[in-house]
Design an enzyme around this catalytic site. Structure first.
Site, PDB file in Angstrom:
ATOM      1  CB  CYS A  46     -23.090  22.210  23.755  1.00 43.37           C
ATOM      2  SG  CYS A  46     -24.255  23.510  24.258  1.00 43.37           S
ATOM      3  CG  LEU A  47     -27.660  23.352  22.020  1.00 40.32           C
ATOM      4  CD1 LEU A  47     -28.287  24.495  21.247  1.00 40.32           C
ATOM      5  CD2 LEU A  47     -28.634  22.777  23.012  1.00 40.32           C
TER       6      LEU A  47
END
Length: 477
Positions: free
Chosen positions: A207-208
């Site tokens: 993800c991030l």
């Protein structure tokens, strides 16, 4: 009645699109709000118009509604007192989840770096280094022993390191994206390279954490450190961020910036609320019908407990992330700077890549993840797996937690050789049954230089003590 509701739903779909003089962003916002109202007013949400609820009410003499009221009162009291959902106390890190043995081998003011004990006599020479997102606690990748990706890697002969982000408070208000790159990624890489000198690293970001890792991998400070780069559901081009983009315009970001000045951070529950709105039918209304009208109790699971273990975001970092990446798309368009005045150039990434996207991802839409092909100068194995942002990644190949209907598509392309459009890729990609985990571990083995004898994790004294996995930062409320 059902046909009438579906017709009304179609009417509003057409009424909120194609309106002359309305920008696409505002059109999408109005359509989104209209859908929220429709989801709320669905006949299935009311006793008199839900045949399953009516049948249950007649069968139990209304006991389901009495039980539902008790469930509602209990939840309302929990919300009023700011308490955590019932049942999460059974899934505390180090007690029921995050059980893979290991030790904290480095700590700074932002991260703890955990190394896991080997489970095989020999291991691959190149260690795996995992950077999860800072909006989640790392143990999504080390839940129960039945669905732990960390445990699976260790049992397949990998040396595994993972970053555990600190849950920031008001004192971290000044931390920015550059701090997360330096203190989170570079400090961790320096520790790993001190333990495994002259050895490449299989870097992995979720993800991030994958976005952050891609930024780091393109910087001069990271040159020569990585042997491969793997991204799980990670965006590097935010031009099509999906419905999260509905919350990303100048007025929304300015509002969040003002909100964050109160405490110096954004409470993770606010972001969780946005995720629930994006999929409100499944995450809100179906749950309310099940618990408040049917009178059932949804059992707490490890994944649901983890999802309730929300984290905060420092004000400066979150504002930089929203403005530069989501709002302006500076990273993909070559304007984003980090650690120097020169823009981050993702085309400097030349190591082999393994990129995983999920079919029903409402956080990182797969077509957005696919755009990595345009930005890097790497051979890429691209995988599109069934499931959503979490379930598609936490996808064990066997055991009680395995998903019977799991499948994935996979194709390999040389640098810049993938189809320009994701739909063209989808039409030609071969589908495989089961979890993608074995395919990834085989790929890691193919990109390693052989095996060596496993060695125990060294004991590191931090603040006068040796800290076992899952560390201390993950326990911060």
């Amino acid at each position: 009645m059902a046909r009438a509701f579906l017709s009304a739903q179609q009417w509003w779909e057409e009424a909120t699109h194609g309106v002359r003089g309305v920008s696409k962003h505002h059109e999408d916002q109005v359509a989104f709000v209209a859908r929220q109202w429709l989801d709320m007013l669905s006949p299935s949400n009311f006793v008199a118009t839900n045949p399953e609820v009516l049948k249950q009410t007649l069968a139990t003499g209304g006991a389901n509604l009495a039980s539902g009221f008790v469930n509602w009162a209990r939840d309302a009291a929990a919300v009023a007192s700011n308490a955590r959902p019932r049942g999460v106390e059974d899934f505390l890190p180090g007690k029921a989840v995050a059980l893979t043995p290991g030790k904290v081998v480095m700590r700074n003011e932002l991260v703890e770096l955990i190394q896991y004990e080997p489970a095989t006599a020999t291991v691959l020479r190149e260690p795996v280094f995992i950077v999860p997102a800072w909006i989640m606690k790392f143990y999504i990748l080390d839940l129960t022993p039945q669905d732990s990706l960390v445990k699976y890697l260790v049992e397949n002969g990998h040396t595994v390191f993972i970053v555990s982000w600190r849950n920031p408070g008001s004192e971290q208000v000044g931390l920015g994206m550059e701090d997360y790159v330096r203190r989170g990624v570079f400090d961790s890489l320096a520790t790993i390279r001190s333990l495994y000198p002259k050895t490449g690293i299989h870097a992995t970001g979720y993800c991030l954490g994958g976005t952050l890792l891609a930024i780091a991998a393109a910087l001069p400070e990271c040159r020569g450190a990585l042997r491969t780069l793997t991204l799980f559901a990670a965006q590097t081009d935010f031009s099509e961020p999906g419905e999260l983009g509905l919350f990303m315009d100048e007025s929304q970001v300015a509002f969040l910036e003002d909100l964050m000045t109160e405490n110096g951070y954004l409470d993770g529950r606010r972001m969780a609320g946005a995720f629930q709105l994006i999929n409100s039918k499944d995450l809100v209304w179906s749950k309310l019908v099940h618990e408040y009208l049917m009178g059932a109790t949804t059992p707490m699971t490890a994944l649901r407990a983890w999802n309730a273990d929300a984290t905060r975001m420092p004000a400066r970092m979150h504002a930089e992330y929203l403005r530069h990446l989501y709002l302006r798309n500076d990273l993909a368009e070559g304007r984003y700077t980090c650690t120097s005045r020169d823009p981050v150039d993702l085309s400097r990434i030349k190591v082999p890549m393994f990129a995983v996207a999920t079919e029903r991802d409402h956080v990182s839409p797969w077509k957005s993840v696919y755009r990595i092909h345009r930005l890097v100068d790497s051979d890429i194995d691209f995988v599109l797996t069934s499931g959503g942002h979490n379930v598609g990644i936490v996808n064990p190949p066997d055991g009680p937690a395995a998903h019977a209907a799991a499948s994935y598509r996979r194709m390999h392309h040389a640098a810049h050789g993938a189809p320009a459009e994701p739909d063209d890729w989808l039409a030609s990609a071969q589908r495989f049954q089961g979890s993608w985990w074995p395919a990834w571990t085989h790929w890691l083995r193919d990109h390693s230089t052989g095996e060596t004898a496993a060695r125990a994790v060294r004991s590191v004294v931090i603040d006068g003590q040796r800290i076992p996995a899952p560390g201390s930062y993950v326990r911060e409320p």
